[in-house]
Motif scaffolding. Structure first.
Motif, PDB file in Angstrom:
ATOM      1  N   LEU A 123      11.381  -9.328   6.700  1.00  0.00           N
ATOM      2  CA  LEU A 123      11.707  -7.998   7.192  1.00  0.00           C
ATOM      3  C   LEU A 123      10.883  -6.985   6.417  1.00  0.00           C
ATOM      4  O   LEU A 123      10.926  -6.959   5.191  1.00  0.00           O
ATOM      5  N   ARG A 124      10.107  -6.184   7.145  1.00  0.00           N
ATOM      6  CA  ARG A 124       9.335  -5.104   6.541  1.00  0.00           C
ATOM      7  C   ARG A 124       9.757  -3.803   7.191  1.00  0.00           C
ATOM      8  O   ARG A 124       9.865  -3.722   8.412  1.00  0.00           O
ATOM      9  N   VAL A 125      10.006  -2.793   6.369  1.00  0.00           N
ATOM     10  CA  VAL A 125      10.429  -1.487   6.863  1.00  0.00           C
ATOM     11  C   VAL A 125       9.560  -0.429   6.208  1.00  0.00           C
ATOM     12  O   VAL A 125       9.334  -0.478   4.991  1.00  0.00           O
ATOM     13  N   THR A 126       9.065   0.538   7.002  1.00  0.00           N
ATOM     14  CA  THR A 126       8.252   1.628   6.459  1.00  0.00           C
ATOM     15  C   THR A 126       8.715   2.958   7.044  1.00  0.00           C
ATOM     16  O   THR A 126       8.903   3.084   8.253  1.00  0.00           O
ATOM     17  N   LEU A 127       8.896   3.920   6.158  1.00  0.00           N
ATOM     18  CA  LEU A 127       9.222   5.297   6.505  1.00  0.00           C
ATOM     19  C   LEU A 127       7.991   6.148   6.241  1.00  0.00           C
ATOM     20  O   LEU A 127       7.349   6.006   5.196  1.00  0.00           O
ATOM     21  N   ALA A 128       7.635   7.030   7.177  1.00  0.00           N
ATOM     22  CA  ALA A 128       6.466   7.896   6.991  1.00  0.00           C
ATOM     23  C   ALA A 128       6.767   9.285   7.550  1.00  0.00           C
ATOM     24  O   ALA A 128       7.482   9.419   8.547  1.00  0.00           O
ATOM     25  N   TRP A 129       6.232  10.313   6.879  1.00  0.00           N
ATOM     26  CA  TRP A 129       6.365  11.678   7.375  1.00  0.00           C
ATOM     27  C   TRP A 129       5.154  12.488   6.929  1.00  0.00           C
ATOM     28  O   TRP A 129       4.446  12.111   6.006  1.00  0.00           O
ATOM     29  N   THR A 130       4.912  13.591   7.633  1.00  0.00           N
ATOM     30  CA  THR A 130       3.811  14.490   7.299  1.00  0.00           C
ATOM     31  C   THR A 130       4.407  15.696   6.592  1.00  0.00           C
ATOM     32  O   THR A 130       5.189  16.449   7.177  1.00  0.00           O
ATOM     33  N   VAL A 190      14.623  18.858   0.959  1.00  0.00           N
ATOM     34  CA  VAL A 190      13.866  19.268   2.150  1.00  0.00           C
ATOM     35  C   VAL A 190      13.909  20.793   2.276  1.00  0.00           C
ATOM     36  O   VAL A 190      14.605  21.343   3.136  1.00  0.00           O
ATOM     37  N   PRO A 191      13.161  21.499   1.419  1.00  0.00           N
ATOM     38  CA  PRO A 191      13.186  22.966   1.481  1.00  0.00           C
ATOM     39  C   PRO A 191      12.550  23.539   2.736  1.00  0.00           C
ATOM     40  O   PRO A 191      12.839  24.678   3.112  1.00  0.00           O
ATOM     41  N   ARG A 192      11.680  22.811   3.406  1.00  0.00           N
ATOM     42  CA  ARG A 192      11.002  23.293   4.616  1.00  0.00           C
ATOM     43  C   ARG A 192      11.487  22.563   5.857  1.00  0.00           C
ATOM     44  O   ARG A 192      10.764  22.401   6.810  1.00  0.00           O
ATOM     45  N   GLY A 193      12.736  22.119   5.825  1.00  0.00           N
ATOM     46  CA  GLY A 193      13.253  21.293   6.905  1.00  0.00           C
ATOM     47  C   GLY A 193      13.601  22.063   8.159  1.00  0.00           C
ATOM     48  O   GLY A 193      13.494  23.279   8.190  1.00  0.00           O
ATOM     49  N   PRO A 194      14.028  21.326   9.185  1.00  0.00           N
ATOM     50  CA  PRO A 194      14.176  19.872   9.159  1.00  0.00           C
ATOM     51  C   PRO A 194      12.823  19.162   9.188  1.00  0.00           C
ATOM     52  O   PRO A 194      11.897  19.632   9.821  1.00  0.00           O
ATOM     53  N   GLN A 195      12.737  18.053   8.450  1.00  0.00           N
ATOM     54  CA  GLN A 195      11.494  17.306   8.296  1.00  0.00           C
ATOM     55  C   GLN A 195      11.452  16.138   9.281  1.00  0.00           C
ATOM     56  O   GLN A 195      12.246  15.206   9.184  1.00  0.00           O
ATOM     57  N   PRO A 196      10.521  16.165  10.274  1.00  0.00           N
ATOM     58  CA  PRO A 196      10.376  15.021  11.179  1.00  0.00           C
ATOM     59  C   PRO A 196       9.888  13.782  10.419  1.00  0.00           C
ATOM     60  O   PRO A 196       9.205  13.906   9.389  1.00  0.00           O
ATOM     61  N   PHE A 197      10.224  12.602  10.928  1.00  0.00           N
ATOM     62  CA  PHE A 197       9.795  11.350  10.289  1.00  0.00           C
ATOM     63  C   PHE A 197       9.756  10.242  11.325  1.00  0.00           C
ATOM     64  O   PHE A 197      10.253  10.390  12.441  1.00  0.00           O
ATOM     65  N   ALA A 198       9.138   9.135  10.932  1.00  0.00           N
ATOM     66  CA  ALA A 198       9.152   7.913  11.742  1.00  0.00           C
ATOM     67  C   ALA A 198       9.522   6.756  10.828  1.00  0.00           C
ATOM     68  O   ALA A 198       9.167   6.739   9.647  1.00  0.00           O
ATOM     69  N   ILE A 199      10.248   5.798  11.380  1.00  0.00           N
ATOM     70  CA  ILE A 199      10.614   4.597  10.634  1.00  0.00           C
ATOM     71  C   ILE A 199      10.324   3.394  11.521  1.00  0.00           C
ATOM     72  O   ILE A 199      10.657   3.396  12.708  1.00  0.00           O
ATOM     73  N   ALA A 200       9.631   2.416  10.949  1.00  0.00           N
ATOM     74  CA  ALA A 200       9.242   1.217  11.688  1.00  0.00           C
ATOM     75  C   ALA A 200       9.715  -0.013  10.935  1.00  0.00           C
ATOM     76  O   ALA A 200       9.722  -0.031   9.702  1.00  0.00           O
ATOM     77  N   ALA A 201      10.106  -1.037  11.683  1.00  0.00           N
ATOM     78  CA  ALA A 201      10.498  -2.312  11.081  1.00  0.00           C
ATOM     79  C   ALA A 201       9.858  -3.443  11.868  1.00  0.00           C
ATOM     80  O   ALA A 201       9.730  -3.365  13.091  1.00  0.00           O
ATOM     81  N   ILE A 202       9.439  -4.475  11.159  1.00  0.00           N
ATOM     82  CA  ILE A 202       8.921  -5.695  11.768  1.00  0.00           C
ATOM     83  C   ILE A 202       9.782  -6.853  11.269  1.00  0.00           C
ATOM     84  O   ILE A 202      10.012  -6.981  10.069  1.00  0.00           O
ATOM     85  N   VAL A 203      10.260  -7.661  12.194  1.00  0.00           N
ATOM     86  CA  VAL A 203      11.033  -8.853  11.850  1.00  0.00           C
ATOM     87  C   VAL A 203      10.250 -10.046  12.363  1.00  0.00           C
ATOM     88  O   VAL A 203      10.059 -10.202  13.566  1.00  0.00           O
ATOM     89  N   ALA A 204       9.755 -10.875  11.443  1.00  0.00           N
ATOM     90  CA  ALA A 204       8.956 -12.046  11.808  1.00  0.00           C
ATOM     91  C   ALA A 204       9.648 -13.305  11.289  1.00  0.00           C
ATOM     92  O   ALA A 204      10.172 -13.319  10.184  1.00  0.00           O
ATOM     93  N   GLY A 205       9.655 -14.355  12.076  1.00  0.00           N
ATOM     94  CA  GLY A 205      10.210 -15.633  11.640  1.00  0.00           C
ATOM     95  C   GLY A 205      11.689 -15.785  11.860  1.00  0.00           C
ATOM     96  O   GLY A 205      12.330 -16.668  11.320  1.00  0.00           O
ATOM     97  N   GLY A 206      12.278 -14.911  12.639  1.00  0.00           N
ATOM     98  CA  GLY A 206      13.701 -14.995  12.935  1.00  0.00           C
ATOM     99  C   GLY A 206      13.991 -14.149  14.149  1.00  0.00           C
ATOM    100  O   GLY A 206      13.084 -13.678  14.815  1.00  0.00           O
ATOM    101  N   SER A 207      15.251 -13.950  14.458  1.00  0.00           N
ATOM    102  CA  SER A 207      15.582 -13.112  15.605  1.00  0.00           C
ATOM    103  C   SER A 207      16.598 -12.066  15.199  1.00  0.00           C
ATOM    104  O   SER A 207      17.370 -12.248  14.265  1.00  0.00           O
ATOM    105  N   VAL A 208      16.569 -10.954  15.920  1.00  0.00           N
ATOM    106  CA  VAL A 208      17.492  -9.864  15.653  1.00  0.00           C
ATOM    107  C   VAL A 208      18.198  -9.489  16.935  1.00  0.00           C
ATOM    108  O   VAL A 208      17.718  -9.733  18.031  1.00  0.00           O
ATOM    109  N   THR A 209      19.370  -8.889  16.773  1.00  0.00           N
ATOM    110  CA  THR A 209      20.031  -8.273  17.904  1.00  0.00           C
ATOM    111  C   THR A 209      19.460  -6.872  18.007  1.00  0.00           C
ATOM    112  O   THR A 209      19.652  -6.067  17.100  1.00  0.00           O
ATOM    113  N   PRO A 210      18.722  -6.577  19.058  1.00  0.00           N
ATOM    114  CA  PRO A 210      18.046  -5.290  19.120  1.00  0.00           C
ATOM    115  C   PRO A 210      19.035  -4.139  19.108  1.00  0.00           C
ATOM    116  O   PRO A 210      20.057  -4.187  19.780  1.00  0.00           O
TER     117      PRO A 210
END
Length: 197
Positions: free
Chosen positions: A80-87, A160-180
């Protein structure tokens, strides 16, 4: 797009000289030598058949707020890999620290243990405060030999003094299964409208 690309990057550790005294790249991911590693588009969009889970939160998040995303791992021993990113907003000239809006990523495992974003990274001490990364606009967690059960992907607005701050979060699940979780969950294809955005 940045969350997807960083999440699928190939870790180059230990480097071309192996794990001995001449080792180039630390085992931590990400790290200060290679960052997140080498871009790997096939892994980032999971042409190999693993599941990609993605949230693009244009409405953003404010200071002190948290949002949880449950991800149910139902079989196998996946990675399981999870990444959060924002500008971030630009800092003022001569600011001590360039980061303005600071978000935190936590992955809470089924047994209740908490893994902070970039917790394995070799950050300078000024960037690590009580487990959280206080310097970067991208945070990642990688969990191998994943426990079965519900993982909580938590995003918190630490400051977050300049909020609200937009963001994206991505996850990859390899080698198993998930309930979406609720849509969008993308499997085995590139979501072109998102990439063209």
């Amino acid at each position: 797009v940045r969350a997807l690309l960083l999440n699928g990057a190939t870790n180059l550790s230990p480097g071309q000289y192996g794990t001995g005294s001449a080792r180039e790249i630390p085992a931590a991911w990400p790290n200060s030598v290679e960052g997140w590693g080498r871009l790997n588009l096939s892994e980032s969009v999971q042409l190999s058949g693993a599941q990609i889970w993605l949230r693009d939160v244009s409405g953003g998040i404010d200071s002190g707020a948290s949002v949880d995303y449950p991800l149910e791992v139902t079989s196998g021993s996946p990675r399981l890999r999870v990444t959060l990113a924002w500008t971030d907003f630009p800092a003022t000239p001569l600011a001590d620290k360039a980061l303005v809006d600071d978000l935190d990523l936590e992955v809470i495992a089924p047994d209740g243990s908490v893994i902070w974003g970039n917790s394995s990274a070799d950050l300078i001490s000024a960037c690590r405060v009580e487990g959280a990364d206080r310097c970067n606009t991208s945070e990642s967690v990688e969990v191998a030999a994943t426990q079965l059960g519900t993982y909580i992907l938590r995003v918190t607005g630490a400051s977050v003094p300049r909020g609200p701050q937009p963001f994206a979060i991505a996850a990859i699940v390899a080698g198993g299964s998930v309930t979406p979780p609720p849509p969008p969950v993308y499997t085995n294809f590139v979501y072109l409208p998102l990439l063209g955005r």
